[in-house]
Design an enzyme around this catalytic site. Sequence first.
Site, short mmCIF file in Angstrom:
data_model
loop_
_atom_site.label_atom_id
_atom_site.label_comp_id
_atom_site.label_asym_id
_atom_site.label_seq_id
_atom_site.Cartn_x
_atom_site.Cartn_y
_atom_site.Cartn_z
CG ASP B 332 -0.69 -51.49 -44.92
OD1 ASP B 332 0.13 -50.41 -45.07
OD2 ASP B 332 -1.46 -51.66 -45.39
CD GLU B 333 -2.71 -55.24 -47.21
OE1 GLU B 333 -3.67 -55.88 -47.09
OE2 GLU B 333 -2.86 -54.09 -47.67
CB VAL B 334 5.82 -55.85 -46.00
CG1 VAL B 334 7.09 -55.99 -46.85
CG2 VAL B 334 5.71 -54.47 -45.58
#
Lengths: 536, 536
Positions: B332-334
């Site tokens: 997630d959330e790269v």
Amino acid sequence: MYCLLKCAPLILAVAVCHGWLFGDFVRKQELNEISLWPIPQKFQSSAVAFKLSPASFQIVHAKQSSAGPSCSILENAFRRYFEYVFGDLKSRKKVYDSDLVELQVWITSADPECDGYPSLQTDESYELSVDEPSAVLKAANAWGALRGLETFSQLVYEDDYGANNINKTEISDFPRFAHRGILLDSSRHFLPLKVILANLEAMAMNKFNVFHWHIVDDQSFPYMSRTFPDLSQKGAYHPFTHVYTPSDVKMVIEFARMRGIRVIPEFDTPGHTRSWGNGIKDLLTPCYSGSSPSGTFGPVNPILNSSYDFMTEFFKEISTVFPDAYIHLGGDEVDFSCWKSNPDIQKFMVQQGFGTDYSKLESFYVQRLLDIVAATKKGYMVWQEVFDNGVKLKDDTVVEVWMGNKMEEELQNVTGAGFTTILSAPWYLDYISYGQDWQRYYKVEPLNFPGTDAQKKLVIGGEACLWGEYVDATNLTPRLWPRASAVAERLWSDKSVTDVGNAYNRLAQHRCRMVKRGIPAEPLFVGHCRQEYMGL
Amino acid sequence: MYCLLKCAPLILAVAVCHGWLFGDFVRKQELNEISLWPIPQKFQSSAVAFKLSPASFQIVHAKQSSAGPSCSILENAFRRYFEYVFGDLKSRKKVYDSDLVELQVWITSADPECDGYPSLQTDESYELSVDEPSAVLKAANAWGALRGLETFSQLVYEDDYGANNINKTEISDFPRFAHRGILLDSSRHFLPLKVILANLEAMAMNKFNVFHWHIVDDQSFPYMSRTFPDLSQKGAYHPFTHVYTPSDVKMVIEFARMRGIRVIPEFDTPGHTRSWGNGIKDLLTPCYSGSSPSGTFGPVNPILNSSYDFMTEFFKEISTVFPDAYIHLGGDEVDFSCWKSNPDIQKFMVQQGFGTDYSKLESFYVQRLLDIVAATKKGYMVWQEVFDNGVKLKDDTVVEVWMGNKMEEELQNVTGAGFTTILSAPWYLDYISYGQDWQRYYKVEPLNFPGTDAQKKLVIGGEACLWGEYVDATNLTPRLWPRASAVAERLWSDKSVTDVGNAYNRLAQHRCRMVKRGIPAEPLFVGHCRQEYMGL
């Protein structure tokens, strides 16, 4: 140089003295400097550090002090702060000498007030000087000494080798506001004694000095009255397990006293009294549905003499049980609908010429109640509605401003009318939200309202209120701390102390200190404490 | 009639049998009926009550059962539930006979799975029949028996004389969803083992069956790796006090197994890995400021073979340490900004023909990681972004939907593409607010999205997530319970169970039950528990 002289004999200490560690010392010292909470009024510190050994360091009465070993407030405090400072170390063998051999506590007034109670007039100021070979804590009385001992304990920090250090420091300190309170509510949920005592402990760590005990309300009446035992017998959640016995109340008061904390009980009337009605016949107003009683009850019945007879007896007891000069009489949120429905009340309104203005009836009740309480020689605190509704109040009445809207206008009006006031509106800590709401509490400036200097002087302090609808023994303590600590610093430190970033760093360390001392204070944000909470 | 026969010898019991108490019995029975949580799929109860005496009642293996005393899961559970049922009573003298002499636990499959681990395919169904002289709990395996034992313990209630009673009951029960999880985050704050174990205990009380252990993240790396000890040595908050040793991890897994709970560890990459970089050289992407490295680091460096070599070794270890068939790989959330700043990465993008679409680079990394993990024979779970970015996934991948906006669309898309999914978006319990937010969690219907029956079947469950930014040992447990209990019932009970008022009554009692069992579950609203929390 200092290091060579002092630490040479000990390998451990020698290592600490090496030049390459000096930078570390300074960093620690800086860290330590900023971990004071609330920050003192005047503070000067140097990078010179002294070691404290649990095997030889002592907290003692200064020779010149008017207090001695018979002063149990101080004796207890010496022990408490010794344990805070040295923690588990106290049983360890002596591995290094103390640079600082003692903290002398010097009470300067003829009467150290060891057997007294703190009051609104109490002088809590102190002066603390940390230097070799002795530190000196000077205060007019035991109460100021308590505040200074807390500060002293916050100055001590552990170095990387587990040794306790304290830096050369000069502090001159006093509170900005005299009334710095926490409200806990033991009616919506019963709070076991243990929880109350733990929070008094945490209050002392934050220099709070008033426990506003909202002890009873609609939901339950846990206060066990000697005069009217049916109040708790029939009004508590449980007559044995969910009550405060006279002995419990005494213990709370004494535990608080030992920490310089006043206990102001609140017995809120005429509203918020549903639980009172279980034990006292005819105390509450019978509500009507049309022309017959509905079976439900409203506020205290203000038209019966029996109501005032009861209050006279009841507050006679309260005035002796609670030593503080003030009682909080509540007076908030009186719902008029039940009074309006009752034909006897309607008749009374006509007789008195009140028309349909039920706030006049409320005033009628409050007025008589104030006279009753005044006769017990107690001062009273009331919620703002009592002032708003124009009740005639004694000059020394304290009006508590709790409504968030028009707060500044209210402060202006209350102080404009010459009444002292305390502020709780911005500090209702039962309202929770995601993130760092402590910053909002911290940013409040209590004197930020239009008024003269004389008016500003009438603001004697504030309270952080943790109403009990959603808290009990399971979650109260972490929800209160360190959020209430933000209020503590606002009420103690100078007006100019407003840097949130600086406060964050100190508060993060202060909350770890509370955790280390056994208080489950919740985290501000990501990070860790050297010693995490080990309860559950 | 029943009473005369059974209770005659005992004064206490005779009193209970008096007609005037029968009404009370019925009231209690009703109260009890509604205190089951989560409520079983099929439930029938009568007002006939049996007494249970701690001196004679037993939980035993049924003669026909395939499990016996060598089944430690059941033996431990028998002891645990006996203690839950009788609490402090167990040491008391026999004051009355048991109407119900035993609970027979009958495992019907040839393999009771006593030495196994629960899985996504585990049959947790059970049948419980409470009648004289024996109650019978029938389940295919030990896991179903654990769920049935919890239900049995919830059926027992104390009467006004302190005697334990249970009503004649027939229950046939099974979970609506197979994956019912709790996510705890031990990176933003370290969670002492004690806290994790207590919450596994509470999970079992709520029939949760997955502990999603978000064990590491940017802030700290407490997982002690045998292969790469520097990860925790340099990445944990403290290398000794703030780590999970291999033995700690084993203990968590075994403690969970004994309660029918799977432990799915999450090692989130390529983002959320700042703490990994401390221990593993060159693992993270160096960010650039203009033409030179800025000294900060971004996600895992996806262009170096060394990154994949490391992941291969690392996940080889993880796959053996954690027995569950699934590993959560995050994803997630790269944040692309660091990758964008790095000239080597820019070059790589050109070589690969990715243009400026950095999600292609992310996919490139994730794709290789999935192959690495697939080689360990583990299945994987990922956060929704991995699906959203079009990474090619194995068929049995579980996609976790966590983003609140367009949640229904996402569920439609994920299941439309044929992937199984679990839902956590509506259940981010780290977001707190004033009042009864459990009702919001309770009202969620996970299958309320546009899709075919086949798509709905792909929703295998959900998770309540308590991210760790604002919680640690001081406040985690009361913040999680009973709010997560709302999710527990949503995921276990029938779709039709949606009455919030009814749920309130049962949940208020269920939370008191948790409190009685030592879990500081916070209150729903005003009120009290017979036994308040006695910790702090």
